[in-house]
Motif scaffolding. Structure first.
Motif, short mmCIF file in Angstrom:
data_model
loop_
_atom_site.label_atom_id
_atom_site.label_comp_id
_atom_site.label_asym_id
_atom_site.label_seq_id
_atom_site.Cartn_x
_atom_site.Cartn_y
_atom_site.Cartn_z
N TYR A 154 -21.44 -10.89 17.71
CA TYR A 154 -22.42 -10.01 17.08
C TYR A 154 -23.82 -10.36 17.59
O TYR A 154 -24.28 -11.49 17.42
CB TYR A 154 -22.38 -10.13 15.55
CG TYR A 154 -23.40 -9.22 14.89
CD1 TYR A 154 -23.17 -7.85 14.81
CD2 TYR A 154 -24.61 -9.72 14.42
CE1 TYR A 154 -24.12 -7.00 14.25
CE2 TYR A 154 -25.56 -8.88 13.85
CZ TYR A 154 -25.32 -7.52 13.78
OH TYR A 154 -26.25 -6.68 13.24
N VAL A 155 -24.47 -9.38 18.21
CA VAL A 155 -25.81 -9.58 18.77
C VAL A 155 -26.75 -8.57 18.11
O VAL A 155 -26.75 -7.39 18.46
CB VAL A 155 -25.83 -9.40 20.29
CG1 VAL A 155 -27.23 -9.66 20.84
CG2 VAL A 155 -24.81 -10.30 20.96
N GLY A 199 -31.82 0.11 16.30
CA GLY A 199 -31.96 -1.21 15.72
C GLY A 199 -30.84 -1.54 14.75
O GLY A 199 -30.21 -0.66 14.17
N SER A 200 -30.59 -2.83 14.54
CA SER A 200 -29.44 -3.27 13.75
C SER A 200 -29.69 -3.32 12.26
O SER A 200 -28.74 -3.38 11.48
CB SER A 200 -28.99 -4.66 14.23
OG SER A 200 -28.43 -4.58 15.52
N ASP A 201 -30.94 -3.31 11.83
CA ASP A 201 -31.24 -3.47 10.40
C ASP A 201 -31.22 -2.11 9.72
O ASP A 201 -32.13 -1.74 8.99
CB ASP A 201 -32.60 -4.16 10.22
CG ASP A 201 -32.75 -4.76 8.83
OD1 ASP A 201 -31.76 -4.80 8.09
OD2 ASP A 201 -33.87 -5.19 8.50
N ARG A 202 -30.15 -1.38 9.97
CA ARG A 202 -30.05 0.00 9.51
C ARG A 202 -29.72 0.06 8.02
O ARG A 202 -29.33 -0.93 7.41
CB ARG A 202 -29.01 0.75 10.33
CG ARG A 202 -27.61 0.22 10.18
CD ARG A 202 -26.65 0.84 11.21
NE ARG A 202 -26.89 0.32 12.55
CZ ARG A 202 -27.31 1.08 13.56
NH1 ARG A 202 -27.56 2.36 13.38
NH2 ARG A 202 -27.50 0.55 14.75
N ILE A 203 -29.90 1.25 7.44
CA ILE A 203 -29.60 1.45 6.03
C ILE A 203 -28.11 1.22 5.78
O ILE A 203 -27.26 1.65 6.55
CB ILE A 203 -29.99 2.88 5.59
CG1 ILE A 203 -31.48 3.12 5.83
CG2 ILE A 203 -29.64 3.10 4.13
CD1 ILE A 203 -32.41 2.17 5.11
N GLY A 204 -27.80 0.52 4.68
CA GLY A 204 -26.41 0.26 4.33
C GLY A 204 -25.90 -1.05 4.90
O GLY A 204 -26.67 -1.96 5.21
N ALA A 205 -24.59 -1.14 5.08
CA ALA A 205 -23.95 -2.42 5.42
C ALA A 205 -23.22 -2.40 6.75
O ALA A 205 -22.37 -3.27 7.01
CB ALA A 205 -22.99 -2.84 4.30
#
Length: 422
Positions: free
Chosen positions: A129-130, A113-119
């Motif tokens: 960007y998808v 998933g894209s909502d990972r820890i950090g930036a």
């Protein structure tokens, strides 16, 4: 390894104060190594920020790897750990996730998933960007999905989507990501293998740590399907009018230039040295780190490995993140050791070891004793009320008290040292 591993991935980054990511560069497979190089346009930006200056400075060309690493550590920080890898193995292979080497690192980066820890996030494209971020799911759905992954059962499409969003986050325990208005949370679930209420133990430790004055992530307890859920508020996200900003982070493993295979060499002593040279407010930060070490010992958290410490990175300086994953560990005897070395080759989970290490944190021995004494007082004074807050059973209270929390082995010799000093 997977039969058709990816050969490259584009690294996207949220720069400070921004709600949309930009392409920073590309990861390329080179034999068994993943090499990174910044994009030309990114380097030309007036607000370009190194992903982490000490490892990937802002310069053109493929960047060499630090000794012993097969990919940049500051990028590995954005990859899923044990639980996320189990979810992805279920998602991609339909198998029980016990062997995480079944997939390669690029697959873990590109499929989680894209909502990972950090930036950071990882994409197939340098121009579009998808996000891989399905909509929120109810806690009950997430619990059901986590239980099936633990059993190695292939998920239905709906349950798979419910859990997939959180596949990028670290740690070994069942968990998921949820969003509630202007806050985001990591939800940790009970496991079918738990012999006691692990999530309540973590809640109690985190609450007591906050009461002792440590900077910790806010936590709360919830229930779904008659099961306990620990909610930890994320500190790497900032909600603003036009979306979410992300705060860049690096783990202590990255700060120490170690990978998982070398993690046993990680030490508080070396981390303290790095803090003195690279962190903002070094003296305050060292006192906080010492306080966390002490509290880990007092609450029985021996899982204080270098991925369970982290720092925010703003392109210039580092600052310690709030504490997280303060999880008292089950123990059968008294004697215990910390995951990280404390002083020299000593990792024994004892307060006297902390006293011996105090000078590494720029603390006088008297200051160190005062910190320890304060924490013991706070734990003793607030134990009952925090256990009540968690609705902890009498059985688990008896199990935790003087075993995980304030274990006699931790206190051994401390009061004698204090009395002799007086």
């Amino acid at each position: 390894m997977s039969s058709n591993p990816y050969t490259q991935a584009f690294v996207w980054i949220w720069l400070p104060g921004q709600t949309e990511p930009v392409v920073a560069g590309k990861l390329t497979l080179d034999g068994q190594h993943l090499l990174f190089n910044y994009g030309k346009r990114y380097l030309e930006r007036n607000n370009a920020m190194a992903i982490y200056e000490a490892e990937l400075p802002l310069k053109s060309g493929a960047q060499g790897l630090l000794a012993g690493l097969n990919m940049p550590n500051c990028i590995r920080d954005g990859a899923p750990d044990a639980w996320g890898r189990r979810v992805l193995i279920n998602h991609l292979l339909g198998l029980k996730g016990t062997d995480t080497t079944q997939l390669d690192e690029l697959t873990y980066l590109l499929e989680s998933g894209s909502d990972r820890i950090g930036a950071l996030d990882f994409q197939h494209s340098a121009t579009e960007y998808v996000p891989r971020s399905p909509v929120n799911a109810a806690l009950k759905e997430l619990l059901d999905a986590a239980a099936l992954v633990e059993k190695g059962v292939l998920l239905t499409p709906d349950l798979e989507q419910a859990l997939y969003h959180g596949s990028s986050i670290g740690g070994a325990r069942p968990k998921a990501l949820i969003e509630d208005g202007q806050k985001k949370f990591i939800a940790k679930f009970s496991s079918s293998t738990d012999l006691y209420s692990v999530v309540k133990a973590e809640f109690i430790a985190m609450r007591l740590a906050a009461l002792a004055g440590l900077d910790v992530a806010p936590v709360s307890m919830a229930q779904a399907a008659n099961k306990d859920v620990l909610l930890i508020e994320r500190f790497d996200r900032i909600h603003v009018a036009d979306g979410w900003q992300r705060k860049a982070m690096v783990s202590a493993l990255t700060l120490l230039a170690l990978d998982e295979m070398m993690a046993r060499y990680a030490s508080y002593e070396d981390l303290a040295e790095i803090i003195r040279h690279r962190f903002r407010n070094a003296s305050v930060t060292l006192k906080e780190l010492f306080s966390r070490l002490v509290f880990n010992i007092l609450c029985g958290n021996t899982d204080d490995h270098a991925r369970n410490h982290a720092a925010f990175w703003n392109g210039d300086m580092l600052t310690l993140t709030p504490a997280y994953d303060i999880c008292p560990q089950g123990r059968t005897g008294n004697e215990a050791t910390q995951a990280m070395l404390i002083c020299g080759d000593n990792r024994m989970s004892q307060l006297t070891t902390c006293l011996d290490a105090a000078q590494n944190f720029l603390l006088a021995r008297e200051e160190a004793r005062a910190i320890i004494g304060h924490q013991i007082e706070v734990i003793e004074a607030n134990w009952t009320s925090v256990c009540d807050e968690a609705n902890l059973s009498e059985t688990d209270r008896a199990l935790f008290w003087k075993r995980q929390f304030l274990n006699p082995f931790a206190l051994e010799g401390f009061h004698e040292a204090t009395n002799n000093a007086a």
